[in-house]
Write a protein that holds these residues in place. Structure first.
Motif, PDB file in Angstrom:
ATOM      1  N   LEU A 150       0.803  -1.222   0.000  1.00 11.15           N
ATOM      2  CA  LEU A 150       0.000   0.000   0.000  1.00 11.15           C
ATOM      3  C   LEU A 150       0.835   1.272   0.000  1.00 11.15           C
ATOM      4  O   LEU A 150       0.326   2.351  -0.314  1.00 11.15           O
ATOM      5  N   ASP A 151       2.116   1.148   0.345  1.00  9.44           N
ATOM      6  CA  ASP A 151       2.970   2.332   0.460  1.00  9.44           C
ATOM      7  C   ASP A 151       3.046   3.112  -0.849  1.00  9.44           C
ATOM      8  O   ASP A 151       3.244   2.535  -1.931  1.00  9.44           O
ATOM      9  N   ASP A 152       2.861   4.413  -0.749  1.00 12.39           N
ATOM     10  CA  ASP A 152       2.984   5.329  -1.885  1.00 12.39           C
ATOM     11  C   ASP A 152       1.964   5.035  -2.983  1.00 12.39           C
ATOM     12  O   ASP A 152       2.253   5.183  -4.169  1.00 12.39           O
ATOM     13  N   THR A 153       0.769   4.618  -2.578  1.00  7.50           N
ATOM     14  CA  THR A 153      -0.331   4.442  -3.528  1.00  7.50           C
ATOM     15  C   THR A 153      -1.358   5.552  -3.299  1.00  7.50           C
ATOM     16  O   THR A 153      -1.292   6.306  -2.330  1.00  7.50           O
ATOM     17  N   THR A 154      -2.312   5.642  -4.218  1.00  3.25           N
ATOM     18  CA  THR A 154      -3.404   6.609  -4.108  1.00  3.25           C
ATOM     19  C   THR A 154      -4.706   5.839  -3.967  1.00  3.25           C
ATOM     20  O   THR A 154      -5.014   4.973  -4.798  1.00  3.25           O
ATOM     21  N   VAL A 155      -5.453   6.147  -2.913  1.00  8.82           N
ATOM     22  CA  VAL A 155      -6.659   5.388  -2.588  1.00  8.82           C
ATOM     23  C   VAL A 155      -7.806   6.354  -2.293  1.00  8.82           C
ATOM     24  O   VAL A 155      -7.607   7.571  -2.174  1.00  8.82           O
ATOM     25  N   PHE A 156      -9.010   5.795  -2.147  1.00  3.91           N
ATOM     26  CA  PHE A 156     -10.202   6.626  -2.010  1.00  3.91           C
ATOM     27  C   PHE A 156     -10.646   6.721  -0.549  1.00  3.91           C
ATOM     28  O   PHE A 156     -10.837   5.711   0.120  1.00  3.91           O
ATOM     29  N   PHE A 157     -10.826   7.971  -0.099  1.00  4.12           N
ATOM     30  CA  PHE A 157     -11.293   8.251   1.259  1.00  4.12           C
ATOM     31  C   PHE A 157     -12.708   8.830   1.220  1.00  4.12           C
ATOM     32  O   PHE A 157     -13.071   9.539   0.280  1.00  4.12           O
ATOM     33  N   SER A 158     -13.466   8.573   2.272  1.00  3.14           N
ATOM     34  CA  SER A 158     -14.763   9.222   2.446  1.00  3.14           C
ATOM     35  C   SER A 158     -15.115   9.180   3.938  1.00  3.14           C
ATOM     36  O   SER A 158     -15.688   8.212   4.426  1.00  3.14           O
ATOM     37  N   HIS A 159     -14.737  10.232   4.674  1.00  5.18           N
ATOM     38  CA  HIS A 159     -14.977  10.234   6.123  1.00  5.18           C
ATOM     39  C   HIS A 159     -14.990  11.661   6.649  1.00  5.18           C
ATOM     40  O   HIS A 159     -14.495  12.589   6.004  1.00  5.18           O
ATOM     41  N   SER A 160     -15.544  11.796   7.853  1.00 10.24           N
ATOM     42  CA  SER A 160     -15.658  13.116   8.483  1.00 10.24           C
ATOM     43  C   SER A 160     -15.037  13.156   9.875  1.00 10.24           C
ATOM     44  O   SER A 160     -15.050  14.203  10.525  1.00 10.24           O
ATOM     45  N   PHE A 161     -14.521  12.018  10.348  1.00  8.96           N
ATOM     46  CA  PHE A 161     -13.859  11.942  11.645  1.00  8.96           C
ATOM     47  C   PHE A 161     -12.534  11.227  11.441  1.00  8.96           C
ATOM     48  O   PHE A 161     -12.397  10.398  10.535  1.00  8.96           O
ATOM     49  N   CYS A 162     -11.546  11.542  12.292  1.00  9.66           N
ATOM     50  CA  CYS A 162     -10.225  10.972  12.033  1.00  9.66           C
ATOM     51  C   CYS A 162      -9.384  10.939  13.297  1.00  9.66           C
ATOM     52  O   CYS A 162      -9.752  11.483  14.339  1.00  9.66           O
ATOM     53  N   ASP A 163      -8.225  10.316  13.169  1.00 11.41           N
ATOM     54  CA  ASP A 163      -7.219  10.257  14.227  1.00 11.41           C
ATOM     55  C   ASP A 163      -6.008  11.049  13.742  1.00 11.41           C
ATOM     56  O   ASP A 163      -5.432  10.752  12.697  1.00 11.41           O
ATOM     57  N   TYR A 164      -5.631  12.069  14.515  1.00  8.09           N
ATOM     58  CA  TYR A 164      -4.467  12.884  14.159  1.00  8.09           C
ATOM     59  C   TYR A 164      -3.177  12.377  14.801  1.00  8.09           C
ATOM     60  O   TYR A 164      -2.106  12.925  14.533  1.00  8.09           O
ATOM     61  N   GLU A 165      -3.263  11.331  15.638  1.00  7.17           N
ATOM     62  CA  GLU A 165      -2.102  10.885  16.415  1.00  7.17           C
ATOM     63  C   GLU A 165      -1.211   9.967  15.581  1.00  7.17           C
ATOM     64  O   GLU A 165      -1.139   8.751  15.785  1.00  7.17           O
ATOM     65  N   ILE A 166      -0.485  10.554  14.632  1.00  3.04           N
ATOM     66  CA  ILE A 166       0.294   9.736  13.700  1.00  3.04           C
ATOM     67  C   ILE A 166       1.543   9.137  14.339  1.00  3.04           C
ATOM     68  O   ILE A 166       2.144   8.223  13.765  1.00  3.04           O
TER      69      ILE A 166
END
Length: 218
Positions: A150-166
């Protein structure tokens, strides 16, 4: 091992599961849509089409308990399914699950410049290297092969909540948004959560599902 492993999609929130089912069948899975009885399943998938706010506290607690105590079945959480691995979300009226793999509450996603409150569309994802993120190497199923693919790929997101703790121990992949970096994937024991939708990510998503099928059949 089965040549067509059984993927159980948990119908958590009565969402539209058709595209996910079709993607899994296309790469060679047998698919069952059911509740929280996982007997015979080779992998459990918490789908992404739905809202955490639609779950009762009892349902939220039941999923959390399974995720924490599961020692045998790989679990893939997609979008809202990944978010079910957290103690809570501001989406579900502040309810905090006392039993969960990730002891954090998800925040609103809001871009300060535009006021946009959702992340919908194609974005790149990257794996974290070094530090605590290397913990995935020791996992029984979700090993480096999946993250490297999955590294360095482009994928589809659809969300309104997230985790910022990277920089958390669970985070293994990130994505860049207008608000900054967000967690794109987590691994906790047998649980892999992805904030994006593999079933909506074209060839990349299908190949990801096929990698899972191939490993289950090994």
């Amino acid at each position: 091992m089965p040549t067509k492993p059984l993927a159980q999609i948990v119908d958590c929130y009565k969402g539209n599961l058709g595209k996910l089912e079709r993607a899994l069948v296309r790469v060679g899975f047998t698919v069952r849509v059911a509740g929280l009885d996982f007997g015979g399943a080779d992998i459990v998938i918490l789908p992404g089409m739905g809202s955490l706010g639609s779950l009762s506290e009892a349902e939220y607690a039941a999923v959390g308990s399974f995720l924490v105590n599961n020692t045998s079945i790989p679990v893939l959480g997609i979008c809202a399914g990944m978010q079910l691995m957290y103690a809570g979300s501001k989406e579900n009226n502040g309810y905090v699950n006392s039993v969960s793999p990730v002891n954090r509450v998800l925040d609103y996603l809001e871009y300060t410049n535009t006021g946009q409150k959702s992340n919908i569309g194609w974005r790149g994802i990257k794996k974290l290297t070094g530090g605590s993120c290397e913990h995935w190497e020791a996992k029984s199923f979700w090993d480096k092969e999946f993250i490297n693919y999955l590294d360095d790929t482009t994928v589809f997101f659809s969300h309104s909540f997230c985790d910022y703790e990277i920089l958390s121990a669970e985070c293994v992949m990130t994505s860049e948004t207008e608000q900054g970096s967000i967690v794109a994937a987590i691994i906790v024991e047998n649980n892999l959560g992805v904030q994006f939708h593999p079933e909506l990510s074209g060839f990349i998503g299908l190949e990801f599902f096929d990698l899972i099928r191939t490993k289950l059949c090994a």
